[in-house]
Motif scaffolding. Sequence first.
Motif, short mmCIF file in Angstrom:
data_model
loop_
_atom_site.label_atom_id
_atom_site.label_comp_id
_atom_site.label_asym_id
_atom_site.label_seq_id
_atom_site.Cartn_x
_atom_site.Cartn_y
_atom_site.Cartn_z
N HIS A 38 0.87 -1.18 0.00
CA HIS A 38 0.00 0.00 0.00
C HIS A 38 0.90 1.23 0.00
O HIS A 38 1.14 1.85 1.04
CB HIS A 38 -0.94 0.01 1.22
N ALA A 39 1.43 1.56 -1.16
CA ALA A 39 2.43 2.63 -1.24
C ALA A 39 1.80 3.99 -0.97
O ALA A 39 0.66 4.27 -1.35
CB ALA A 39 3.07 2.62 -2.63
N ASN A 40 2.61 4.82 -0.29
CA ASN A 40 2.22 6.21 0.01
C ASN A 40 3.39 7.09 -0.38
O ASN A 40 4.50 6.93 0.16
CB ASN A 40 1.91 6.33 1.51
N LEU A 41 3.18 8.02 -1.28
CA LEU A 41 4.27 8.83 -1.83
C LEU A 41 5.07 9.53 -0.73
O LEU A 41 6.30 9.59 -0.80
CB LEU A 41 3.70 9.85 -2.82
N SER A 42 4.40 10.02 0.29
CA SER A 42 5.09 10.79 1.33
C SER A 42 6.04 9.92 2.16
O SER A 42 6.91 10.43 2.85
CB SER A 42 4.08 11.46 2.26
N GLU A 43 5.90 8.60 2.07
CA GLU A 43 6.75 7.70 2.87
C GLU A 43 7.87 7.06 2.04
O GLU A 43 8.62 6.24 2.56
CB GLU A 43 5.88 6.59 3.49
N LEU A 44 7.96 7.43 0.77
CA LEU A 44 8.94 6.78 -0.11
C LEU A 44 10.10 7.70 -0.44
O LEU A 44 9.93 8.91 -0.58
CB LEU A 44 8.26 6.33 -1.41
N ASN A 45 11.28 7.09 -0.56
CA ASN A 45 12.48 7.80 -0.99
C ASN A 45 12.48 7.87 -2.52
O ASN A 45 12.43 6.83 -3.18
CB ASN A 45 13.71 7.04 -0.48
N THR A 46 12.52 9.07 -3.06
CA THR A 46 12.49 9.22 -4.51
C THR A 46 13.90 9.28 -5.11
O THR A 46 14.05 9.44 -6.32
CB THR A 46 11.69 10.47 -4.94
N ASN A 47 14.93 9.15 -4.25
CA ASN A 47 16.31 9.02 -4.73
C ASN A 47 16.72 7.57 -4.53
O ASN A 47 17.55 7.25 -3.67
CB ASN A 47 17.22 9.98 -3.97
N SER A 48 16.08 6.71 -5.28
CA SER A 48 16.14 5.30 -4.95
C SER A 48 15.80 4.47 -6.20
O SER A 48 15.83 4.97 -7.33
CB SER A 48 15.12 5.04 -3.83
N ILE A 49 15.50 3.19 -5.98
CA ILE A 49 15.06 2.30 -7.07
C ILE A 49 13.72 1.70 -6.67
O ILE A 49 13.60 1.10 -5.59
CB ILE A 49 16.08 1.17 -7.32
N TRP A 50 12.73 1.89 -7.53
CA TRP A 50 11.42 1.27 -7.30
C TRP A 50 11.19 0.21 -8.37
O TRP A 50 11.38 0.49 -9.57
CB TRP A 50 10.28 2.29 -7.41
N LEU A 51 10.78 -0.96 -7.94
CA LEU A 51 10.39 -2.01 -8.88
C LEU A 51 8.89 -2.29 -8.69
O LEU A 51 8.49 -2.77 -7.62
CB LEU A 51 11.22 -3.28 -8.65
N PHE A 52 8.12 -1.92 -9.70
CA PHE A 52 6.66 -2.14 -9.63
C PHE A 52 6.33 -3.55 -10.11
O PHE A 52 6.86 -4.01 -11.14
CB PHE A 52 5.93 -1.14 -10.54
N VAL A 53 5.45 -4.20 -9.41
CA VAL A 53 4.86 -5.45 -9.88
C VAL A 53 3.36 -5.26 -9.77
O VAL A 53 2.80 -5.21 -8.66
CB VAL A 53 5.31 -6.66 -9.04
N CYS A 54 2.70 -5.10 -10.93
CA CYS A 54 1.30 -4.64 -10.91
C CYS A 54 0.44 -5.39 -11.92
O CYS A 54 0.76 -5.42 -13.11
CB CYS A 54 1.28 -3.14 -11.21
#
Length: 150
Positions: A38-54
Motif C-alpha cells: 500500500h504505497a504512500n508517496l510521502s513515505e517513499l524515498n524518490t532518490n532510490s530504485i522502485w520495482l513495480f509489480v502490478c
Amino acid sequence: MSNITLITGSTLGGAEYVADHLSELLEQDGHSTEVINHANLSELNTNSIWLFVCSTHGAGDFPDNIQPFISQLTAQKPDLSALKYGVIGLGDSSYDTFCAAGINIDNLLNSLHAMKLGERLDVDISQHSVPEDAAESWFVEWKKHLCSKN
Ligand SMILES: Cc1cc2nc3c(=O)[nH]c(=O)nc-3n(C[C@H](O)[C@H](O)[C@H](O)COP(=O)(O)O)c2cc1C
C-alpha cells in the motif's frame, strides 16, 4: 549494493507473490529490499530504485491497493529525476487492455522524468500460469542494470 523498494498492485495476490519472490532473489544477491503493498508517496524515498509489480483489473484498471498511490503521483507530479525504476505487469492477453496498468505506470514514471532500468516485462498469465517463473527469467537480465548503474 542497492536499496530496492518493490511496490505492488494486486487484487488476487499474484503480483504480491512475484514481488516477494524477487525480493528474496535480490537479498540473496546482497541487495536491501522492502515490499510495499500500500504505497504512500510521502513515505517513499524518490532518490532510490522502485520495482513495480502490478496486475491489471476491471477493464484496464489499477488494482485498488495501488490506486491511491497512482492518484498521488498524478496529482502531485513530483520530480522523479533521481529515481530509477522497473516495471513488471501481470495480465491476460485475452483482454484488449492487456497489462494496461503496468504500461500506464511505465508512462507515468517516464513523464515524471524517472529513469527506467531495462525493459518492462508484461507477463501473460494465460501463457505463464506461474508468473514467478517468467519474472525470474526476466530478472536475470534486469539485475545487471543494478550493478552497472548503482
Ligand atoms: C475481473 C478481472 C478483470 C481483469 N482485467 C484485466 C485487464 O483488463 N487486462 C489484463 O491484462 N488482465 C486482466 N485481468 C487478468 C489479471 O490481471 C491476471 O489474472 C493477474 O494475474 C491477476 O494478478 P493479481 O493476482 O496480482 O491480482 C483481469 C482479471 C480479472 C479477474
